[in-house]
Write an enzyme that holds these catalytic residues in place. Structure first.
Site, mmCIF file in Angstrom:
data_model
loop_
_atom_site.group_PDB
_atom_site.id
_atom_site.type_symbol
_atom_site.label_atom_id
_atom_site.label_comp_id
_atom_site.label_asym_id
_atom_site.label_seq_id
_atom_site.Cartn_x
_atom_site.Cartn_y
_atom_site.Cartn_z
ATOM 1 N N TYR A 114 0.843 -1.204 0.000
ATOM 2 C CA TYR A 114 0.000 0.000 0.000
ATOM 3 C C TYR A 114 0.879 1.255 0.000
ATOM 4 C CZ TYR A 114 -2.661 3.934 1.688
ATOM 5 O OH TYR A 114 -3.188 5.196 1.816
ATOM 6 N N PRO A 167 1.529 14.758 3.423
ATOM 7 C CA PRO A 167 0.540 13.918 4.108
ATOM 8 C C PRO A 167 0.569 12.496 3.564
ATOM 9 C CG PRO A 167 -0.510 15.270 2.432
ATOM 10 C CD PRO A 167 0.917 15.693 2.473
ATOM 11 N N ALA A 169 -1.362 8.734 4.453
ATOM 12 C CA ALA A 169 -2.464 8.195 5.251
ATOM 13 C C ALA A 169 -1.999 7.051 6.144
ATOM 14 C CB ALA A 169 -3.559 7.707 4.304
ATOM 15 N N SER A 196 -2.526 13.908 7.207
ATOM 16 C CA SER A 196 -3.535 13.451 6.247
ATOM 17 C C SER A 196 -4.921 13.440 6.881
ATOM 18 C CB SER A 196 -3.172 12.036 5.787
ATOM 19 O OG SER A 196 -4.271 11.440 5.132
ATOM 20 N N TYR A 219 -9.412 16.056 2.291
ATOM 21 C CA TYR A 219 -10.216 15.429 1.242
ATOM 22 C C TYR A 219 -11.637 15.940 1.440
ATOM 23 C CZ TYR A 219 -6.649 12.020 -0.135
ATOM 24 O OH TYR A 219 -5.513 11.417 -0.608
ATOM 25 N N THR A 245 -6.309 18.551 -1.403
ATOM 26 C CA THR A 245 -5.898 17.595 -2.442
ATOM 27 C C THR A 245 -6.930 17.588 -3.562
ATOM 28 O OG1 THR A 245 -4.719 16.301 -0.810
ATOM 29 C CG2 THR A 245 -5.287 15.171 -2.854
ATOM 30 N N ARG A 254 -4.502 1.173 -8.061
ATOM 31 C CA ARG A 254 -3.255 0.612 -7.519
ATOM 32 C C ARG A 254 -3.451 -0.888 -7.434
ATOM 33 N NH1 ARG A 254 -3.778 5.144 -2.817
ATOM 34 N NH2 ARG A 254 -4.018 6.881 -4.267
ATOM 35 N N LYS A 320 -3.065 21.193 -3.726
ATOM 36 C CA LYS A 320 -2.086 20.096 -3.876
ATOM 37 C C LYS A 320 -2.497 19.168 -5.019
ATOM 38 C CE LYS A 320 -0.112 16.200 -1.254
ATOM 39 N NZ LYS A 320 -0.650 14.999 -1.884
ATOM 40 N N HIS A 344 0.684 13.013 -6.560
ATOM 41 C CA HIS A 344 0.220 12.131 -5.493
ATOM 42 C C HIS A 344 1.156 10.915 -5.348
ATOM 43 C CE1 HIS A 344 -3.712 11.623 -3.164
ATOM 44 N NE2 HIS A 344 -2.966 10.633 -2.722
ATOM 45 N N ARG A 347 0.385 7.897 -7.624
ATOM 46 C CA ARG A 347 -0.621 6.915 -7.201
ATOM 47 C C ARG A 347 -1.990 7.172 -7.832
ATOM 48 N NH1 ARG A 347 1.014 4.498 -2.332
ATOM 49 N NH2 ARG A 347 -0.878 4.694 -1.100
ATOM 50 N N VAL A 378 11.376 12.818 -4.221
ATOM 51 C CA VAL A 378 12.526 13.491 -3.588
ATOM 52 C C VAL A 378 13.194 12.510 -2.617
ATOM 53 C CG1 VAL A 378 13.251 15.402 -2.100
ATOM 54 C CG2 VAL A 378 11.442 15.757 -3.799
ATOM 55 N N ARG A 379 14.404 12.115 -2.921
ATOM 56 C CA ARG A 379 15.108 11.118 -2.087
ATOM 57 C C ARG A 379 16.518 11.552 -1.731
ATOM 58 N NH1 ARG A 379 10.647 10.116 -2.303
ATOM 59 N NH2 ARG A 379 9.548 8.241 -2.942
ATOM 60 N N ARG A 399 6.957 8.940 0.919
ATOM 61 C CA ARG A 399 7.372 7.573 1.273
ATOM 62 C C ARG A 399 8.579 7.506 2.206
ATOM 63 N NH1 ARG A 399 5.579 7.367 -3.890
ATOM 64 N NH2 ARG A 399 3.869 5.929 -4.392
HETATM 65 C C1 FNR Z 1 0.159 9.519 -0.056
HETATM 66 N N1 FNR Z 1 -0.229 10.775 -0.503
HETATM 67 C C2 FNR Z 1 -1.326 11.389 0.058
HETATM 68 N N2 FNR Z 1 -1.710 12.610 -0.370
HETATM 69 C C3 FNR Z 1 -2.766 13.232 0.182
HETATM 70 O O1 FNR Z 1 -3.083 14.345 -0.215
HETATM 71 N N3 FNR Z 1 -3.474 12.624 1.188
HETATM 72 C C4 FNR Z 1 -3.150 11.389 1.665
HETATM 73 O O2 FNR Z 1 -3.782 10.874 2.563
HETATM 74 C C5 FNR Z 1 -2.059 10.723 1.063
HETATM 75 N N4 FNR Z 1 -1.709 9.470 1.463
HETATM 76 C C6 FNR Z 1 -0.604 8.873 0.924
HETATM 77 C C7 FNR Z 1 -0.226 7.617 1.396
HETATM 78 C C8 FNR Z 1 0.919 7.034 0.899
HETATM 79 C C9 FNR Z 1 1.341 5.701 1.420
HETATM 80 C C10 FNR Z 1 1.690 7.704 -0.085
HETATM 81 C C11 FNR Z 1 2.956 7.088 -0.610
HETATM 82 C C12 FNR Z 1 1.311 8.916 -0.556
HETATM 83 C C13 FNR Z 1 0.598 11.520 -1.462
HETATM 84 C C14 FNR Z 1 1.665 12.301 -0.720
HETATM 85 O O3 FNR Z 1 1.117 13.370 -0.022
HETATM 86 C C15 FNR Z 1 2.748 12.855 -1.661
HETATM 87 O O4 FNR Z 1 2.117 13.543 -2.690
HETATM 88 C C16 FNR Z 1 3.649 11.778 -2.242
HETATM 89 O O5 FNR Z 1 3.872 10.765 -1.318
HETATM 90 C C17 FNR Z 1 4.986 12.364 -2.668
HETATM 91 O O6 FNR Z 1 5.756 11.414 -3.320
HETATM 92 P P1 FNR Z 1 6.898 10.530 -2.628
HETATM 93 O O7 FNR Z 1 7.724 11.437 -1.748
HETATM 94 O O8 FNR Z 1 6.204 9.457 -1.847
HETATM 95 O O9 FNR Z 1 7.638 9.991 -3.788
#
Ligand code: FNR
Length: 457
Positions: A114, A167, A169, A196, A219, A245, A254, A320, A344, A347, A378-379, A399
Site C-alpha cells: 500500500y 501527508p 495516510a 492526512s 479530502y 488535495t 493501484r 495540492k 500524489h 498513485r 525526492v530522495r 514515502r
Molecule cells: C500519499 N499521498 C497522500 N496525499 C494526500 O493528499 N493525502 C493522503 O492521505 C495521502 N496518502 C498517501 C499515502 C501514501 C502511502 C503515499 C505514498 C502517498 C501523497 C503524498 O502526499 C505525496 O504527494 C507523495 O507521497 C509524494 O511522493 P513521494 O515522496 O512518496 O515519492
C-alpha cells in the site's frame, strides 16, 4: 549475476536451506520422542496394570507443546540473526532510499505494498525518480561556503530547511506511534508536518504531541457538514494551513491494493472520522480504500469549492496536485495561497510527467504571485537543490517518512530528515551557494535548455 539474484542466492543459502534442515530434524525428533514415550507408557501399563488399578498417563501432550514453543522461539531468533546478516540495520544505512528495504522486511505484504505502489503500470512512479537524474549541475567554485544558511519561510512560518513532510495516510500501520512519531520528528527537525485527513490519529491527538508547525490535508467529502466540522477542528487544534488535495475525485488504480484486497487493519480507524461512523474501510473484493473513496469523496469538487472553502476557514489554502500552467492561473484567481506540484506520489493518474518535469511550467505561470512547492520522488539532497533551482520554494517528502517510520519509529524519521538536510547542505556547499536565495536557475541544466546560452557575468 544481478544484485537481486545474488541477494536471493544469499538468502537461500544463509537462511532457507539451514532452516528447512533444522525444521526437518526438529519435527523428526519430536515424532521419535513421542513414539518412544508412547511405547514406554504402553509397556509400563502392561507390567503394572495387574497390580494397580489405574496408571497415571504420562503428560506427553504438555511436554510436546513446551518443546514446540521453545523450538519456535529458537527458530525466531535464528530467523532474526540470519536476516540481519543480509538486511542493513537502521544504524548502517547511509541514505533515505535504504529505509525501504527495512520497511519491506518488517511490514506485512499488504501494508508495505500500500505504501510503496503507484498506479497501473507505475510509469510515473519510476519517472518521478528518473527525471531527477536527467538534471545536471552547473556548480560555481571558489566561493566561501564556511557558513551555510538553510532556513526559509513558508506562508510566513520560519522553518529550518526547505524540506517538509507530505501527508501520508494511515501511519499507525507502519508503526504503533504512527502520526505521533511523525509530528515529534518533524518538530524536532524544525520543519512542517502535513497531517492526512485519513490519519490514524486525530487532529487533536497530533496537536497534543507538543509545539510544531502543522498543515492539515483535506479530502472533501460529499457531506459538506463533515468538511466544515473537520476544518474547524483542525483550525482549533492549531493547524496553520489547509492542503487541499485536488487530484483524487476517485482513487487511482493501484493494482497491488486490488490483489491484496487492501483494508485498514481492524485495530485501527481513520481517527478524524471515528465519531462520524466513517472511520472504517469495508472489506471488499478489491481495494477497500477505492470503495471508500467512491462512496464518500465528492467527485463534483471544482474551482468554486476552493472559494467556498475560504468562506468556512481563514486558514491559507494550498492546492495540492497541480501539474499545468492553466490550472496554476485558475488556482491563483481562486484565492490559493500556494501550489503543490504533485502527482500524489504517482498513485493517481499514471503517465503524468514526473513532478520535477512539470515544475518549471507551473513556476512560470505563477509569476511569483504565490509560492510553488513540489513533492514526488525526492530522495536526495541533490533533488531538493534541483527543485529549488527550478523555482520551488520548498519540497515535501512522502514515502521516505513512512518507510523510516516503519524501520525505527520517531528515530527513523529524525534520521531520514537529518540525512536529507545534510545532503542538501553539502550540495549547496559544493555548488557555491550559502543561502537558498543564492540557488538559481543557472545552477542546473535540463534537457529542455540545451544548447545553453552562457549567462553574462
Ligand atoms: C500519499 N499521498 C497522500 N496525499 C494526500 O493528499 N493525502 C493522503 O492521505 C495521502 N496518502 C498517501 C499515502 C501514501 C502511502 C503515499 C505514498 C502517498 C501523497 C503524498 O502526499 C505525496 O504527494 C507523495 O507521497 C509524494 O511522493 P513521494 O515522496 O512518496 O515519492
Amino acid at each position: 549475476m544481478t544484485c537481486e539474484s545474488r541477494k536471493i542466492l544469499t538468502l537461500l543459502s544463509l537462511h532457507t536451506l539451514p532452516l528447512l534442515l533444522f525444521q526437518f530434524t526438529a519435527v523428526f525428533s519430536i515424532v521419535s520422542i513421542y513414539i518412544l514415550l508412547h511405547a514406554l507408557v504402553t509397556q509400563l501399563n502392561t507390567l503394572f496394570s495387574p497390580h494397580i488399578s489405574s496408571f497415571p498417563p504420562l503428560p506427553i501432550a504438555p511436554i510436546s507443546f513446551r518443546f514446540l514453543t521453545s523450538y519456535i522461539k529458537v527458530l525466531d531468533i535464528l530467523d532474526h540473526t540470519l536476516k540481519s546478516e543480509v538486511m542493513p540495520s537502521t544504524m548502517e544505512i547511509t541514505n533515505v532510499t535504504e529505509f525501504e528495504a527495512i520497511a519491506k522486511e518488517k511490514l506485512p505484504k499488504m501494508i508495505y505494498e500500500y505504501y510503496a505502489s503507484g498506479a497501473e503500470d507505475q510509469w510515473s512512479l519510476k519517472e518521478n525518480r528518473n527525471a531527477f537524474s536527467r538534471i545536471l549541475f552547473r556548480p560555481r567554485i571558489l566561493i566561501d561556503v564556511s557558513e551555510i544558511d538553510l532556513t526559509t519561510t513558508v506562508l510566513g512560518f520560519k522553518i529550518s530547511m526547505p524540506i517538509m513532510v507530505a501527508p501520508t495516510a494511515m501511519q499507525k500501520m507502519a508503526h504503533p506511534d504512527g502520526e505521533y512519531a511523525t509530528a515529534r520528528a518533524s518538530a524536532a527537525a524544525g520543519t512542517i508536518m502535513t497531517l492526512s485527513s485519513w490519519a490514524t490519529s486525530s487532529v487533536e491527538e497530533v496537536a497534543s504531541t507538543g509545539p510544531g508547525i502543522r498543515f492539515f490535508q483535506l479530502y472533501v467529502y460529499k457531506d459538506r457538514n463533515i468538511v466544515i466540522q473537520l476544518v474547524r477542528r483542525a483550525e482549533r487544534a492549531g493547524f496553520k494551513a489547509i492542503a487541499l488535495t485536488v487530484d483524487t475525485p476517485l482513487l487511482g488504480r493501484r493494482e497491488a491494493d486490488i490483489k491484496n484486497r487492501f483494508t485498514l487493519p481492524s485495530h485501527l480507524t481513520l481517527k478524524n472520522f471515528e465519531g462520524l461512523n466513517l472511520g472504517k474501510l469495508d472489506k471488499t473484493s478489491d481495494s477497500g480504500l477505492a470503495a471508500y473513496v467512491a462512496g464518500q469523496v465528492d467527485r463534483s469538487l471544482n474551482w468554486k469549492d476552493v472559494k467556498w472553502l475560504q468562506t468556512i476557514t481563514s486558514l491559507p489554502i494550498l492546492v495540492k496536485g497541480v501539474l499545468t500552467a492553466e490550472d496554476t492561473r485558475i488556482a491563483i484567481q481562486s484565492g490559493a495561497a500556494g501550489i503543490i506540484v504533485s502527482n500524489h506520489g504517482a498513485r493517481q493518474l499514471d503517465y503524468v510527467p514526473a513532478t520535477i518535469m512539470a515544475l518549471e511550467e507551473v513556476v512560470k505561470a505563477a509569476q511569483g504571485k504565490i509560492p510553488v512547492f513540489l513533492d514526488g520522488g525526492v530522495r536526495r539532497g541533490t533533488d531538493v537543490f534541483k527543485a529549488l533551482a527550478l523555482g520551488a520554494s520548498g519540497v515535501f517528502i512522502g514515502r521516505p517518512v513512512v518507510f523510516s517510520l516503519a524501520a525505527d519509529g520517531e528515530a527513523g524519521i529524525r534520521k531520514a530528515l537529518q540525512m536529507l538536510r545534510d545532503e542538501f547542505e553539502l550540495t549547496m556547499a559544493l555548488s557555491g551557494c550559502r543561502s537558498l536565495k543564492e540557488i538559481t536557475r543557472d545552477h542546473v541544466m535540463t534537457e529542455w535548455d540545451r544548447p545553453r546560452v552562457v549567462p553574462r557575468l
